[in-house]
Write a protein that holds these residues in place. Structure first.
Motif, PDB file in Angstrom:
ATOM      1  N   GLN A   1       0.816  -1.223   0.000  1.00 13.93           N
ATOM      2  CA  GLN A   1       0.000   0.000   0.000  1.00 13.93           C
ATOM      3  C   GLN A   1       0.849   1.273   0.000  1.00 13.93           C
ATOM      4  OE1 GLN A   1      -3.017  -0.288   3.095  1.00 13.93           O
ATOM      5  NE2 GLN A   1      -3.822  -2.175   2.239  1.00 13.93           N
ATOM      6  N   GLN A   2       2.194   1.102   0.005  1.00 16.84           N
ATOM      7  CA  GLN A   2       3.061   2.283   0.134  1.00 16.84           C
ATOM      8  C   GLN A   2       3.556   2.787  -1.217  1.00 16.84           C
ATOM      9  OE1 GLN A   2       5.421   2.519   3.822  1.00 16.84           O
ATOM     10  NE2 GLN A   2       5.675   0.338   3.460  1.00 16.84           N
ATOM     11  N   VAL A   3       2.647   3.375  -1.968  1.00 21.27           N
ATOM     12  CA  VAL A   3       3.009   3.849  -3.301  1.00 21.27           C
ATOM     13  C   VAL A   3       2.952   5.376  -3.348  1.00 21.27           C
ATOM     14  CG1 VAL A   3       2.412   3.767  -5.763  1.00 21.27           C
ATOM     15  CG2 VAL A   3       2.088   1.734  -4.337  1.00 21.27           C
ATOM     16  N   THR A   4       4.009   5.978  -3.882  1.00 21.62           N
ATOM     17  CA  THR A   4       4.034   7.422  -4.125  1.00 21.62           C
ATOM     18  C   THR A   4       4.087   7.634  -5.631  1.00 21.62           C
ATOM     19  OG1 THR A   4       5.224   7.854  -2.073  1.00 21.62           O
ATOM     20  CG2 THR A   4       5.372   9.553  -3.761  1.00 21.62           C
ATOM     21  N   LEU A   5       3.278   8.564  -6.128  1.00 21.66           N
ATOM     22  CA  LEU A   5       3.258   8.861  -7.557  1.00 21.66           C
ATOM     23  C   LEU A   5       4.189  10.032  -7.838  1.00 21.66           C
ATOM     24  CD1 LEU A   5      -0.626   8.763  -7.856  1.00 21.66           C
ATOM     25  CD2 LEU A   5       0.951   6.965  -8.592  1.00 21.66           C
ATOM     26  N   CYS A   6       4.887   9.973  -8.956  1.00 22.77           N
ATOM     27  CA  CYS A   6       5.815  11.070  -9.279  1.00 22.77           C
ATOM     28  C   CYS A   6       5.549  11.612 -10.681  1.00 22.77           C
ATOM     29  CB  CYS A   6       7.265  10.587  -9.172  1.00 22.77           C
ATOM     30  SG  CYS A   6       8.468  11.846  -9.649  1.00 22.77           S
ATOM     31  N   GLU A   7       5.162  12.882 -10.748  1.00 22.36           N
ATOM     32  CA  GLU A   7       5.039  13.572 -12.047  1.00 22.36           C
ATOM     33  C   GLU A   7       6.423  14.055 -12.435  1.00 22.36           C
ATOM     34  OE1 GLU A   7       4.529  14.490 -15.213  1.00 22.36           O
ATOM     35  OE2 GLU A   7       2.403  14.534 -14.662  1.00 22.36           O
ATOM     36  N   ARG A   8       6.933  13.587 -13.571  1.00 25.35           N
ATOM     37  CA  ARG A   8       8.300  13.922 -13.994  1.00 25.35           C
ATOM     38  C   ARG A   8       8.339  14.487 -15.419  1.00 25.35           C
ATOM     39  NH1 ARG A   8       9.745  12.085 -18.391  1.00 25.35           N
ATOM     40  NH2 ARG A   8      11.779  11.194 -17.881  1.00 25.35           N
ATOM     41  N   GLY A   9       7.145  14.912 -15.898  1.00 26.31           N
ATOM     42  CA  GLY A   9       7.105  15.532 -17.216  1.00 26.31           C
ATOM     43  C   GLY A   9       6.704  14.542 -18.288  1.00 26.31           C
ATOM     44  N   ILE A  10       6.007  15.076 -19.280  1.00 21.93           N
ATOM     45  CA  ILE A  10       5.520  14.230 -20.377  1.00 21.93           C
ATOM     46  C   ILE A  10       6.052  14.751 -21.708  1.00 21.93           C
ATOM     47  CG2 ILE A  10       3.458  13.375 -19.206  1.00 21.93           C
ATOM     48  CD1 ILE A  10       1.860  15.609 -20.593  1.00 21.93           C
ATOM     49  N   ARG A  11       5.932  13.914 -22.715  1.00 20.42           N
ATOM     50  CA  ARG A  11       6.420  14.305 -24.041  1.00 20.42           C
ATOM     51  C   ARG A  11       5.306  15.056 -24.787  1.00 20.42           C
ATOM     52  NH1 ARG A  11      10.626  10.702 -26.738  1.00 20.42           N
ATOM     53  NH2 ARG A  11      11.807  12.055 -25.361  1.00 20.42           N
ATOM     54  N   THR A  12       5.629  16.241 -25.266  1.00 19.74           N
ATOM     55  CA  THR A  12       4.674  17.010 -26.068  1.00 19.74           C
ATOM     56  C   THR A  12       5.392  17.501 -27.322  1.00 19.74           C
ATOM     57  OG1 THR A  12       5.258  19.159 -25.110  1.00 19.74           O
ATOM     58  CG2 THR A  12       3.610  17.868 -23.918  1.00 19.74           C
TER      59      THR A  12
END
Ligand code: PEP
Ligand code: MN
Length: 338
Positions: free
Chosen positions: A230-241
């Motif tokens: 249950q120990q999940v952290t989400l990381c936004e690291r940028g997307i391709r545009t």
């Protein structure tokens, strides 16, 4: 479905209900919240399952989970999840800061980086030992030797270690040394790897794939949660545009959106998100302001000599400066940082 247990239900009764759910051919995830305990019953439900479960004395009510990501959904757990390992706390009103070089390069480099980021207020140390590089000819990391150096840095500083694991067959090895298993952007949809880290009980930092939708991102997290981790952290690291000025495009609205949809903590990586060291401080401030639960930042004792990602790495002085400024923004949004 979410089986909401009555407040009076004993731990035994909750376990018994989890068994009942499993006997119905569903997977039971017991989620203990501050307000209430629920059992997320996931799988193909048969007709009449809701009514049957509601007929038990200890059950308050049974409600459908509308989101495709069941365990990650806010519907399942309204209060936010916080991840804690050593001094690193991500979420629950605290902004966890993980900093360090892109790659572990030598004993001298990682020990110096660890001292420097700790002095500035970080509580987590990043550093890749297994490096996913676009080119097979680029530095691939120090592998186990690098893991040993990270463990040495932890011994000397007390910082929690965050490092990437790239393959299911390496999970056991990396788990021996690290406090947090990082899944890199390129591996976000490597389902066997997600399941393998889900089988451990170590916290996992899951990076968003550069081309993944938010729903795909949350379903990737669900693979880990589904294994009982249950120990999940989400990381936004940028997307391709279409944009080429920055290495990736860093969409901070992801943070606010995810926090509506999931109880999991969300951190931002402004280093890979921009690829340009001079832009990293502003994006750190913006991430804290928009509600991020943490930051993961590349900091190198001497960025010009870095073996990978020098252009986006902060100097220790620049990192200390941005930490001081982030503290002010954190206070303004009612959070602590470090
Ligand atoms: C990293 O953080 O070391 C890394 C490789 O980042 P990403 O997976 O986001 O590209
Ligand atoms: Mn990097």
């Amino acid at each position: 479905m979410i089986v909401v247990m009555k407040r009076t239900a004993t731990p035994d009764a909750i376990q018994q209900m989890a068994r009942t759910v499993e006997e119905m051919g569903l997977k039971a995830h017991v989620i203990v919240g501050t307000e209430r305990t629920v059992i997320a019953a996931v799988g193909d439900k048969r007709n009449g399952a809701k009514e049957l479960l509601e007929s038990y004395d200890d059950v308050e009510q049974v409600v459908p989970i509308l989101a495709p990501y069941k365990v990650a959904s806010r519907e399942t757990k309204p209060e936010p999840t916080a991840i804690k390992t050593r001094g690193l706390v991500i979420g629950g009103g605290h902004i966890g800061v993980i900093a360090g070089p892109c790659s572990v390069e030598s004993e001298e480099q990682i020990l110096l980086a660890a001292e420097q980021v700790k002095a500035a207020g970080a509580t987590g140390l990043r550093g890749g030992a297994f490096k996913p590089r676009t080119s097979p000819y680029a530095f691939q990391g120090m592998k186990e030797e690098g893991l040993k150096l990270l463990a040495l840095a932890r011994e000397k500083t007390g910082l929690a270690i965050v490092t990437e694991v790239m393959a299911p067959q390496h999970v056991e090895l990396v788990a021996k040394y690290t406090d947090v298993l990082q899944i890199g952007a390129r591996n976000m949809q490597n389902y066997h790897l997600l399941q393998a880290v889900g089988e451990t009980r170590l916290p996992v930092l899951l990076k968003r794939g550069p081309s993944a939708t938010i729903e795909e991102f949350l379903l990737a997290a669900e693979y880990i949660l589904d294994q009982g981790n249950q120990q999940v952290t989400l990381c936004e690291r940028g997307i391709r545009t279409f944009e080429t000025h920055t290495r990736f495009t860093l969409p901070l609205a992801t943070v606010a959106y995810l926090q509506e949809k999931t109880h999991l903590p969300v951190v931002v990586d402004p280093s890979h998100g921009t690829g340009i060291a001079s832009l990293v401080p502003s994006m750190c401030l913006a991430a804290v302001a928009c509600g991020s639960d943490g930051l993961i930042v590349e900091v190198h004792p001497d960025p010009k000599k870095a073996m990978s990602d020098g252009a986006q790495s902060l100097t220790p002085v620049a990192f200390a400066d941005i930490m001081a400024r982030c503290r002010l923004v954190a206070a303004a949004v009612g959070k602590t940082i470090g």
